[in-house]
Design a protein around this motif. Structure first.
Motif, PDB file in Angstrom:
ATOM      1  N   TRP A  78       0.856  -1.171   0.000  1.00 44.66           N
ATOM      2  CA  TRP A  78       0.000   0.000   0.000  1.00 44.66           C
ATOM      3  C   TRP A  78       0.893   1.222   0.000  1.00 44.66           C
ATOM      4  O   TRP A  78       1.905   1.277   0.698  1.00 44.66           O
ATOM      5  N   GLU A 131      -7.251  -0.835  -2.683  1.00 43.80           N
ATOM      6  CA  GLU A 131      -8.254  -1.783  -2.216  1.00 43.80           C
ATOM      7  C   GLU A 131      -9.354  -1.000  -1.508  1.00 43.80           C
ATOM      8  O   GLU A 131      -9.143   0.134  -1.067  1.00 43.80           O
ATOM      9  N   LYS A 132     -10.528  -1.601  -1.368  1.00 37.52           N
ATOM     10  CA  LYS A 132     -11.670  -0.897  -0.775  1.00 37.52           C
ATOM     11  C   LYS A 132     -11.392  -0.397   0.638  1.00 37.52           C
ATOM     12  O   LYS A 132     -11.809   0.688   1.008  1.00 37.52           O
ATOM     13  N   ASP A 133     -10.679  -1.179   1.436  1.00 40.57           N
ATOM     14  CA  ASP A 133     -10.438  -0.793   2.834  1.00 40.57           C
ATOM     15  C   ASP A 133      -9.077  -0.133   3.040  1.00 40.57           C
ATOM     16  O   ASP A 133      -8.657   0.089   4.162  1.00 40.57           O
ATOM     17  N   GLN A 134      -8.395   0.225   1.969  1.00 37.07           N
ATOM     18  CA  GLN A 134      -7.063   0.801   2.087  1.00 37.07           C
ATOM     19  C   GLN A 134      -7.132   2.221   2.616  1.00 37.07           C
ATOM     20  O   GLN A 134      -7.855   3.055   2.093  1.00 37.07           O
ATOM     21  N   SER A 135      -6.346   2.474   3.638  1.00 34.02           N
ATOM     22  CA  SER A 135      -6.322   3.824   4.214  1.00 34.02           C
ATOM     23  C   SER A 135      -5.010   4.510   3.868  1.00 34.02           C
ATOM     24  O   SER A 135      -4.078   3.875   3.386  1.00 34.02           O
ATOM     25  N   VAL A 138      -1.585   3.511   8.402  1.00 29.22           N
ATOM     26  CA  VAL A 138      -1.885   2.288   9.135  1.00 29.22           C
ATOM     27  C   VAL A 138      -1.218   2.358  10.501  1.00 29.22           C
ATOM     28  O   VAL A 138      -0.305   3.154  10.702  1.00 29.22           O
TER      29      VAL A 138
END
Length: 160
Positions: A78, A131-135, A138
């Motif tokens: 990420w 990705e959908k939940d990638q912030s 972290v």
């Protein structure tokens, strides 16, 4: 119950022999690869914050006793891309070419049992949508952050 107990005892030994993925340290694994290619080094280090641990392909103990547990590319992670329109989360992948080498320094064809070390080189870098939940961050913080002074001196645009 005896079967379950036996399986629980056996499971740890089996899990170490399975292929899969595993994380690598950005500085000890990715930076040495980037150092072999100045253009891609500058591209990655001056345009991306690395948010998550890079993930590589794990070599299993069954495939190679000497290299079992080692990771090879491609390495996906990420990242936050610092583009002209602001910071955007992306998946950054460093695609590599891997040679497996025996004790005599010769490349090993298909039999990894003879391999004792890995030589790896970057072939390309790929950027994909997040990705959908990638912030953008972290727990544990950034793994690498762009260095504005270094990058602005080289390309005249990252001194923000």
């Amino acid at each position: 119950m005896k079967k379950a107990f036996f399986l629980l005892l056996f499971f740890p030994f089996v899990s170490f022999a399975l292929d899969g993925t595993g994380s690598v340290d950005f500085y000890s694994t990715i930076i040495p690869l980037l150092n072999k290619n100045a253009v891609l080094r500058e591209l990655v280090l001056c345009n991306f914050d690395i948010v998550g641990d890079p993930m590589g392909t794990r070599i299993g103990d069954i495939q190679s006793k000497a290299l079992g547990g080692d990771r090879i590319g491609p390495y996906s992670m990420w990242a936050n891309w610092h583009g002209n329109s602001g910071v955007k989360p992306v998946i950054l992948t460093i695609n590599t070419h891997t040679d497996f080498v025996d004790a005599h320094g010769r490349k090993v064809g298909g039999d990894l049992q003879k391999a004792v070390r890995i030589e790896e080189y970057i072939e390309s870098v790929t950027i994909e949508p997040p990705e959908k939940d990638q912030s953008e961050s972290v727990p544990g913080g950034l793994k690498h952050s762009i260095e504005p002074q270094t990058c602005s001196a080289k390309n005249g645009q990252r001194g923000r």
